[in-house]
Design a protein around this motif. Structure first.
Motif, PDB file in Angstrom:
ATOM      1  N   TRP A  92      -0.880  -4.258 -12.599  1.00 59.18           N
ATOM      2  CA  TRP A  92      -0.545  -3.768 -11.288  1.00 59.18           C
ATOM      3  C   TRP A  92      -2.346  -4.086 -10.550  1.00 59.18           C
ATOM      4  CZ3 TRP A  92      -3.828   0.685  -9.781  1.00 59.18           C
ATOM      5  CH2 TRP A  92      -4.236   1.671 -10.788  1.00 59.18           C
ATOM      6  N   ARG A  93      -2.514  -4.084  -9.504  1.00 61.26           N
ATOM      7  CA  ARG A  93      -3.735  -4.485  -8.822  1.00 61.26           C
ATOM      8  C   ARG A  93      -3.723  -3.268  -7.430  1.00 61.26           C
ATOM      9  NH1 ARG A  93      -6.750  -9.056 -10.025  1.00 61.26           N
ATOM     10  NH2 ARG A  93      -5.590 -10.582 -11.145  1.00 61.26           N
ATOM     11  N   CYS A  94      -5.001  -2.897  -7.044  1.00 59.15           N
ATOM     12  CA  CYS A  94      -5.217  -2.464  -5.892  1.00 59.15           C
ATOM     13  C   CYS A  94      -6.400  -3.127  -5.260  1.00 59.15           C
ATOM     14  CB  CYS A  94      -5.478  -0.782  -6.001  1.00 59.15           C
ATOM     15  SG  CYS A  94      -6.732  -0.100  -7.046  1.00 59.15           S
ATOM     16  N   VAL A  95      -6.064  -3.329  -3.978  1.00 60.04           N
ATOM     17  CA  VAL A  95      -7.323  -4.042  -3.262  1.00 60.04           C
ATOM     18  C   VAL A  95      -7.626  -3.251  -2.132  1.00 60.04           C
ATOM     19  CG1 VAL A  95      -7.960  -6.114  -1.850  1.00 60.04           C
ATOM     20  CG2 VAL A  95      -6.420  -6.432  -3.803  1.00 60.04           C
ATOM     21  N   ARG A  96      -8.731  -2.619  -1.957  1.00 58.41           N
ATOM     22  CA  ARG A  96      -9.287  -1.647  -0.843  1.00 58.41           C
ATOM     23  C   ARG A  96      -9.808  -2.481   0.432  1.00 58.41           C
ATOM     24  NH1 ARG A  96     -14.501   0.241  -4.246  1.00 58.41           N
ATOM     25  NH2 ARG A  96     -14.339  -2.211  -4.487  1.00 58.41           N
ATOM     26  N   ASN A  97      -9.638  -1.654   1.404  1.00 60.55           N
ATOM     27  CA  ASN A  97      -9.863  -2.067   2.657  1.00 60.55           C
ATOM     28  C   ASN A  97     -11.243  -2.838   2.922  1.00 60.55           C
ATOM     29  OD1 ASN A  97     -10.824  -1.348   5.757  1.00 60.55           O
ATOM     30  ND2 ASN A  97      -8.745  -2.071   5.887  1.00 60.55           N
ATOM     31  N   GLN A 120       4.948  -7.083  -4.305  1.00 60.65           N
ATOM     32  CA  GLN A 120       4.361  -6.339  -3.068  1.00 60.65           C
ATOM     33  C   GLN A 120       4.909  -5.026  -3.371  1.00 60.65           C
ATOM     34  OE1 GLN A 120       3.966  -9.328   0.513  1.00 60.65           O
ATOM     35  NE2 GLN A 120       6.073  -9.396  -0.345  1.00 60.65           N
ATOM     36  N   LEU A 121       4.004  -4.061  -3.612  1.00 57.87           N
ATOM     37  CA  LEU A 121       4.237  -2.559  -3.807  1.00 57.87           C
ATOM     38  C   LEU A 121       4.005  -1.699  -2.448  1.00 57.87           C
ATOM     39  CD1 LEU A 121       3.197  -2.114  -7.439  1.00 57.87           C
ATOM     40  CD2 LEU A 121       5.504  -2.613  -6.773  1.00 57.87           C
ATOM     41  N   SER A 122       2.784  -1.620  -1.972  1.00 56.78           N
ATOM     42  CA  SER A 122       2.652  -0.856  -1.001  1.00 56.78           C
ATOM     43  C   SER A 122       1.326  -1.408  -0.276  1.00 56.78           C
ATOM     44  CB  SER A 122       2.253   0.484  -1.427  1.00 56.78           C
ATOM     45  OG  SER A 122       1.754   1.311  -0.529  1.00 56.78           O
ATOM     46  N   GLY A 123       1.508  -1.398   1.031  1.00 50.77           N
ATOM     47  CA  GLY A 123       0.117  -1.563   2.042  1.00 50.77           C
ATOM     48  C   GLY A 123      -0.105  -3.061   2.027  1.00 50.77           C
ATOM     49  N   CYS A 124       1.293  -4.221   1.774  1.00 49.97           N
ATOM     50  CA  CYS A 124       1.091  -5.221   1.922  1.00 49.97           C
ATOM     51  C   CYS A 124       1.518  -5.914   3.074  1.00 49.97           C
ATOM     52  CB  CYS A 124       1.954  -5.884   0.672  1.00 49.97           C
ATOM     53  SG  CYS A 124       1.410  -5.487  -1.040  1.00 49.97           S
ATOM     54  N   THR A 125       0.989  -6.980   3.702  1.00 53.12           N
ATOM     55  CA  THR A 125       1.507  -7.585   4.830  1.00 53.12           C
ATOM     56  C   THR A 125       1.260  -9.153   4.657  1.00 53.12           C
ATOM     57  OG1 THR A 125      -0.855  -7.783   6.110  1.00 53.12           O
ATOM     58  CG2 THR A 125       0.675  -5.469   6.162  1.00 53.12           C
ATOM     59  N   ALA A 126       1.760  -9.906   5.592  1.00 48.83           N
ATOM     60  CA  ALA A 126       1.715 -11.322   5.486  1.00 48.83           C
ATOM     61  C   ALA A 126       0.231 -11.655   5.592  1.00 48.83           C
ATOM     62  CB  ALA A 126       2.466 -11.941   6.661  1.00 48.83           C
ATOM     63  N   LYS A 167      -5.070   0.577   4.091  1.00 47.10           N
ATOM     64  CA  LYS A 167      -6.292   1.343   3.233  1.00 47.10           C
ATOM     65  C   LYS A 167      -6.180   0.791   1.975  1.00 47.10           C
ATOM     66  CE  LYS A 167      -5.982   6.114   5.026  1.00 47.10           C
ATOM     67  NZ  LYS A 167      -5.703   7.353   4.662  1.00 47.10           N
ATOM     68  N   ILE A 168      -4.949   0.399   1.244  1.00 41.96           N
ATOM     69  CA  ILE A 168      -5.050  -0.144  -0.127  1.00 41.96           C
ATOM     70  C   ILE A 168      -3.817  -1.135  -0.172  1.00 41.96           C
ATOM     71  CG2 ILE A 168      -4.784   0.408  -2.444  1.00 41.96           C
ATOM     72  CD1 ILE A 168      -7.200   1.783  -1.948  1.00 41.96           C
TER      73      ILE A 168
END
Length: 255
Positions: free
Chosen positions: A118-123, A163-169, A240-241
């Protein structure tokens, strides 16, 4: 050939629905990891806890070895993929194991751990992937004799990006449709993270306008794309993430 097969052949990717219950299952593992590792250690939610980590500590806290799912989670994803994706690509699929260099007794990453992470990309952070194709990284692994444990080669490789959370186009991956059919110029260059593939800058400048965000994707979707398709990450300005999961599907054509 159906619509999804046509799109995969022509553009190199397609959007697929992803089961909400499986998404929640994967996110629950991420929460469990962040709690057990001390990342969440107060009343803040997971996003605020991660955002409070200084940049100087973030990379160490979220190296790839820390972000592997365990085989229990990986096999759940593979079971779904075999049912939904095998008929689309008309191939038997499997998931490769980790690279030899990724094994870690200290972190509980065994040699037979499947390469699902998994990855997390911060704002508003710039630590996102530069334009590349996954094929380039496989070629680098071959060069460095660091191919996955037990890897014997296959007909094709497909990346599954979930896409798990906080994902948009607007904050998710972007692709150059059809680039998996092209001969993309590039080389390997030395970086702070070791040797990395790099697409020729002149080619990128000429083709940058071709990058396309994927309309219609959302948090109940995943994206299947060819490992030679050029893609990039973008700075997350919309949540946010951005949490996502990814894996490579090794495809062997059915007789």
């Amino acid at each position: 050939m159906n619509h999804k097969q046509n799109q995969l052949s022509r553009e190199g990717y397609c959007i697929l629905p992803f089961p909400p219950e499986l998404k929640r299952y994967l996110m629950s593992y991420i929460y469990k990891y962040c709690s057990s590792s001390g990342i969440i250690n107060d009343d803040r939610d997971i996003e605020d806890s991660i955002l409070s980590i200084p940049d100087s500590e973030f990379s160490n806290a979220f190296t790839k070895q820390f972000r592997f799912f365990r085989n229990e989670q990986a096999l759940r994803v593979l079971k779904w993929a075999k049912k939904e994706i095998e008929p689309i690509i008309n191939s038997n699929i499997s998931i490769n194991k980790i690279r030899p260099s990724e094994k870690s007794d200290k972190l509980g990453v065994a040699a037979d751990n499947l390469d699902v992470y998994w990855r997390c990309v911060r704002n508003n952070k710039k630590d996102v992937g530069e334009p590349h194709s996954d094929f380039q990284f496989w070629e680098l692994d071959k060069r460095n004799k660091n191919l996955p444990v037990g890897y014997k080669g296959v007909n094709e490789r497909w990346k599954l990006w979930i896409q798990l959370s906080g994902c948009t186009a607007g904050n998710s991956l972007q692709f150059i449709p059809g680039s998996h059919h092209e001969n993309i110029p590039g080389s390997f260059v030395e970086t702070n993270h070791g040797l990395r593939p790099k697409i020729d800058q002149e080619w990128l400048e000429k083709n940058n306008i071709r990058f396309k965000k994927i309309e219609g994707n959302n948090e109940i979707s995943c994206i299947l794309f060819h490992d030679k398709l050029v893609h990039k990450g973008v700075i997350n300005t919309e949540s946010k993430i951005r949490f996502s999961a990814e894996l490579t599907l090794l495809a062997t054509r059915k007789n």
